[in-house]
Motif scaffolding. Sequence first.
Motif, PDB file in Angstrom:
ATOM      1  N   SER A  50      47.797  27.767  37.652  1.00 28.89           N
ATOM      2  CA  SER A  50      46.345  27.607  37.565  1.00 28.89           C
ATOM      3  C   SER A  50      45.883  28.196  36.241  1.00 28.89           C
ATOM      4  O   SER A  50      46.532  29.081  35.677  1.00 28.89           O
ATOM      5  CB  SER A  50      45.653  28.309  38.733  1.00 28.89           C
ATOM      6  OG  SER A  50      45.731  29.699  38.594  1.00 28.89           O
ATOM      7  N   ARG A  51      44.777  27.735  35.765  1.00 34.88           N
ATOM      8  CA  ARG A  51      44.327  28.131  34.432  1.00 34.88           C
ATOM      9  C   ARG A  51      43.806  29.569  34.405  1.00 34.88           C
ATOM     10  O   ARG A  51      44.093  30.324  33.487  1.00 34.88           O
ATOM     11  CB  ARG A  51      43.228  27.163  33.984  1.00 34.88           C
ATOM     12  CG  ARG A  51      42.683  27.428  32.611  1.00 34.88           C
ATOM     13  CD  ARG A  51      41.640  26.376  32.281  1.00 34.88           C
ATOM     14  NE  ARG A  51      40.777  26.808  31.199  1.00 34.88           N
ATOM     15  CZ  ARG A  51      41.004  26.539  29.932  1.00 34.88           C
ATOM     16  NH1 ARG A  51      42.076  25.858  29.578  1.00 34.88           N
ATOM     17  NH2 ARG A  51      40.160  26.942  29.007  1.00 34.88           N
ATOM     18  N   SER A  52      43.063  29.969  35.439  1.00 33.96           N
ATOM     19  CA  SER A  52      42.366  31.257  35.366  1.00 33.96           C
ATOM     20  C   SER A  52      42.886  32.299  36.349  1.00 33.96           C
ATOM     21  O   SER A  52      42.335  33.394  36.427  1.00 33.96           O
ATOM     22  CB  SER A  52      40.882  31.031  35.606  1.00 33.96           C
ATOM     23  OG  SER A  52      40.703  30.433  36.874  1.00 33.96           O
ATOM     24  N   ASN A  53      43.927  31.980  37.119  1.00 35.33           N
ATOM     25  CA  ASN A  53      44.524  32.920  38.078  1.00 35.33           C
ATOM     26  C   ASN A  53      43.504  33.546  39.024  1.00 35.33           C
ATOM     27  O   ASN A  53      43.540  34.743  39.301  1.00 35.33           O
ATOM     28  CB  ASN A  53      45.292  34.029  37.358  1.00 35.33           C
ATOM     29  CG  ASN A  53      46.591  33.525  36.773  1.00 35.33           C
ATOM     30  OD1 ASN A  53      47.204  32.612  37.316  1.00 35.33           O
ATOM     31  ND2 ASN A  53      46.998  34.094  35.659  1.00 35.33           N
ATOM     32  N   GLY A 101      40.341  34.095  38.596  1.00 32.92           N
ATOM     33  CA  GLY A 101      39.306  34.927  37.985  1.00 32.92           C
ATOM     34  C   GLY A 101      38.073  34.154  37.600  1.00 32.92           C
ATOM     35  O   GLY A 101      37.242  34.667  36.867  1.00 32.92           O
ATOM     36  N   CYS A 143      35.837  31.518  35.578  1.00 34.25           N
ATOM     37  CA  CYS A 143      35.830  31.036  34.199  1.00 34.25           C
ATOM     38  C   CYS A 143      36.714  31.939  33.333  1.00 34.25           C
ATOM     39  O   CYS A 143      36.685  33.159  33.471  1.00 34.25           O
ATOM     40  CB  CYS A 143      34.395  31.028  33.673  1.00 34.25           C
ATOM     41  SG  CYS A 143      34.266  30.526  31.960  1.00 34.25           S
ATOM     42  N   THR A 144      37.495  31.364  32.445  1.00 39.02           N
ATOM     43  CA  THR A 144      38.433  32.166  31.647  1.00 39.02           C
ATOM     44  C   THR A 144      37.715  33.170  30.755  1.00 39.02           C
ATOM     45  O   THR A 144      38.258  34.218  30.436  1.00 39.02           O
ATOM     46  CB  THR A 144      39.310  31.260  30.773  1.00 39.02           C
ATOM     47  OG1 THR A 144      38.473  30.365  30.053  1.00 39.02           O
ATOM     48  CG2 THR A 144      40.301  30.511  31.607  1.00 39.02           C
ATOM     49  N   LYS A 145      36.499  32.866  30.364  1.00 40.06           N
ATOM     50  CA  LYS A 145      35.753  33.774  29.493  1.00 40.06           C
ATOM     51  C   LYS A 145      35.412  35.091  30.194  1.00 40.06           C
ATOM     52  O   LYS A 145      35.191  36.105  29.548  1.00 40.06           O
ATOM     53  CB  LYS A 145      34.463  33.105  29.020  1.00 40.06           C
ATOM     54  CG  LYS A 145      34.703  31.969  28.049  1.00 40.06           C
ATOM     55  CD  LYS A 145      33.396  31.354  27.626  1.00 40.06           C
ATOM     56  CE  LYS A 145      33.623  30.206  26.669  1.00 40.06           C
ATOM     57  NZ  LYS A 145      32.357  29.568  26.289  1.00 40.06           N
ATOM     58  N   LYS A 146      35.367  35.061  31.522  1.00 37.23           N
ATOM     59  CA  LYS A 146      35.016  36.274  32.267  1.00 37.23           C
ATOM     60  C   LYS A 146      36.095  37.346  32.175  1.00 37.23           C
ATOM     61  O   LYS A 146      35.837  38.515  32.422  1.00 37.23           O
ATOM     62  CB  LYS A 146      34.796  35.934  33.745  1.00 37.23           C
ATOM     63  CG  LYS A 146      33.534  35.186  34.019  1.00 37.23           C
ATOM     64  CD  LYS A 146      33.402  34.965  35.496  1.00 37.23           C
ATOM     65  CE  LYS A 146      32.148  34.187  35.820  1.00 37.23           C
ATOM     66  NZ  LYS A 146      32.076  33.897  37.251  1.00 37.23           N
ATOM     67  N   ARG A 147      37.308  36.945  31.871  1.00 36.21           N
ATOM     68  CA  ARG A 147      38.419  37.890  31.849  1.00 36.21           C
ATOM     69  C   ARG A 147      38.602  38.565  30.492  1.00 36.21           C
ATOM     70  O   ARG A 147      39.517  39.339  30.312  1.00 36.21           O
ATOM     71  CB  ARG A 147      39.714  37.160  32.223  1.00 36.21           C
ATOM     72  CG  ARG A 147      39.813  36.779  33.689  1.00 36.21           C
ATOM     73  CD  ARG A 147      40.060  38.030  34.521  1.00 36.21           C
ATOM     74  NE  ARG A 147      40.221  37.750  35.931  1.00 36.21           N
ATOM     75  CZ  ARG A 147      41.375  37.514  36.534  1.00 36.21           C
ATOM     76  NH1 ARG A 147      42.488  37.439  35.838  1.00 36.21           N
ATOM     77  NH2 ARG A 147      41.424  37.326  37.823  1.00 36.21           N
ATOM     78  N   ARG A 148      37.773  38.240  29.526  1.00 36.69           N
ATOM     79  CA  ARG A 148      37.950  38.802  28.190  1.00 36.69           C
ATOM     80  C   ARG A 148      37.317  40.184  28.087  1.00 36.69           C
ATOM     81  O   ARG A 148      36.143  40.346  28.392  1.00 36.69           O
ATOM     82  CB  ARG A 148      37.306  37.896  27.144  1.00 36.69           C
ATOM     83  CG  ARG A 148      38.014  36.593  26.987  1.00 36.69           C
ATOM     84  CD  ARG A 148      37.318  35.747  25.962  1.00 36.69           C
ATOM     85  NE  ARG A 148      37.872  34.390  25.960  1.00 36.69           N
ATOM     86  CZ  ARG A 148      37.265  33.355  25.433  1.00 36.69           C
ATOM     87  NH1 ARG A 148      36.082  33.496  24.868  1.00 36.69           N
ATOM     88  NH2 ARG A 148      37.833  32.170  25.462  1.00 36.69           N
TER      89      ARG A 148
END
Length: 145
Positions: free
Chosen positions: A14-17, A19, A21-26
Amino acid sequence: MIRSKRKINKLRGSRSNGGGCTKKRRGAGNKGGRGNAGASKQHWTWTAKFDPDHYGKHGFKRPQKMIKKVNPVNLSYLEEQADNLIESGKASKDGDSIVIDVTELGYDKVLAKGKITKSFIISAPQFSASAIEKIEEMGGEAIEL
């Protein structure tokens, strides 16, 4: 129930595991900072509830000149070292009793730890109540300076 397989195995590919939106994990920007960041701003409700004493001064610091450090010695130590003290001249024998001035040894107070079998005449600035009792029980004397 205990998870038989690790959750990460399910999330592989999966793209974000899980979490969002991926931006939230930065970085830590999504969670409002790391550690105690924002304790008086965005995390104030947490601070007020769980750490109300976080800010401000608490108690007082006593001046060092007001604090008197007491250097105590136990009766058991005096009992063990009695012969050595007599040999070195820091104590003397007076009949059956051993005369010791505790201040010459660098101590300020006599405490009652241990059993004594000899009669002592001890002079010291302070004694614990039980130490006086033990000394007088053996026919000795406790002299407060």
